[in-house]
Design a protein around this motif. Structure first.
Motif, short mmCIF file in Angstrom:
data_model
loop_
_atom_site.label_atom_id
_atom_site.label_comp_id
_atom_site.label_asym_id
_atom_site.label_seq_id
_atom_site.Cartn_x
_atom_site.Cartn_y
_atom_site.Cartn_z
N UNK A 112 65.58 63.94 45.10
CA UNK A 112 65.58 64.42 43.73
C UNK A 112 66.00 63.29 42.79
N UNK A 113 65.85 63.55 41.51
CA UNK A 113 66.29 62.63 40.48
C UNK A 113 67.66 63.12 40.00
N UNK A 114 68.59 62.20 39.84
CA UNK A 114 69.91 62.52 39.34
C UNK A 114 70.09 61.87 37.97
N UNK A 115 70.86 62.52 37.11
CA UNK A 115 71.03 62.08 35.73
C UNK A 115 72.51 62.10 35.37
N UNK A 116 72.93 61.15 34.54
CA UNK A 116 74.28 61.17 33.98
C UNK A 116 74.27 60.41 32.66
N UNK A 117 75.34 60.55 31.91
CA UNK A 117 75.51 59.75 30.70
C UNK A 117 76.59 58.70 30.96
N UNK A 118 76.37 57.52 30.40
CA UNK A 118 77.32 56.43 30.56
C UNK A 118 77.21 55.50 29.36
N UNK A 119 78.30 55.25 28.71
CA UNK A 119 78.34 54.31 27.59
C UNK A 119 77.29 54.62 26.52
N UNK A 120 77.09 55.89 26.22
CA UNK A 120 76.15 56.29 25.18
C UNK A 120 74.70 56.26 25.60
N UNK A 137 66.59 71.64 43.27
CA UNK A 137 66.49 70.75 44.43
C UNK A 137 67.29 71.26 45.63
N UNK A 138 68.18 72.22 45.40
CA UNK A 138 68.96 72.80 46.50
C UNK A 138 69.77 71.74 47.21
N UNK A 139 69.70 71.75 48.53
CA UNK A 139 70.43 70.78 49.34
C UNK A 139 69.61 69.53 49.63
N UNK A 140 68.41 69.46 49.12
CA UNK A 140 67.53 68.33 49.36
C UNK A 140 68.11 67.05 48.77
N UNK A 141 67.88 65.94 49.45
CA UNK A 141 68.29 64.64 48.92
C UNK A 141 67.13 63.92 48.25
N UNK A 161 80.00 60.25 32.92
CA UNK A 161 79.94 61.56 33.57
C UNK A 161 79.46 61.41 35.01
N UNK A 162 79.63 62.46 35.78
CA UNK A 162 79.19 62.42 37.18
C UNK A 162 77.68 62.68 37.26
N UNK A 163 77.08 62.24 38.34
CA UNK A 163 75.65 62.44 38.55
C UNK A 163 75.35 63.92 38.71
N UNK A 164 74.27 64.38 38.06
CA UNK A 164 73.82 65.77 38.13
C UNK A 164 72.40 65.80 38.65
N UNK A 165 72.09 66.84 39.44
CA UNK A 165 70.71 67.04 39.86
C UNK A 165 70.31 68.47 39.58
N UNK A 202 67.06 57.86 41.68
CA UNK A 202 66.47 58.67 42.75
C UNK A 202 67.53 58.77 43.82
N UNK A 203 67.77 59.97 44.32
CA UNK A 203 68.89 60.19 45.22
C UNK A 203 68.82 59.38 46.52
N UNK A 204 67.64 58.99 46.94
CA UNK A 204 67.51 58.21 48.17
C UNK A 204 67.68 56.71 47.93
#
Length: 62
Positions: free
Chosen positions: A16-24, A10-14, A2-6, A30-32
């Motif tokens: 933040x923590x991003x989350x996705x699922x991959x291979x179960x 967090x709005x437009x801020x960079x 899946x694609x990264x989600x935040x 961290x976005x930076x």
């Protein structure tokens, strides 16, 4: 994968923590520093989220 989600909070801020699922698995980054990825199981991720919602990590003023 899946694609990264935040969080919408967090709005437009960079900053933040991003989350996705991959291979179960659940992946976090961290976005930076997007090249560093932490992987965990869905069960552990849910347990962590439930702990956050329950205030288990709120130690301000302790």
């Amino acid at each position: 994968m899946s694609s990264w989600q935040k969080s919408s909070y967090s709005g437009e801020s960079n900053e933040c923590i991003e989350v996705r699922t991959a291979e179960g698995m659940v992946e976090l980054r961290e976005s930076e520093t997007y090249d560093v990825i932490i992987r965990t199981t869905p069960r552990k991720w849910v347990a962590f989220l439930l702990g956050v919602k329950a205030g288990e990590f709120d130690h301000f003023g302790s």
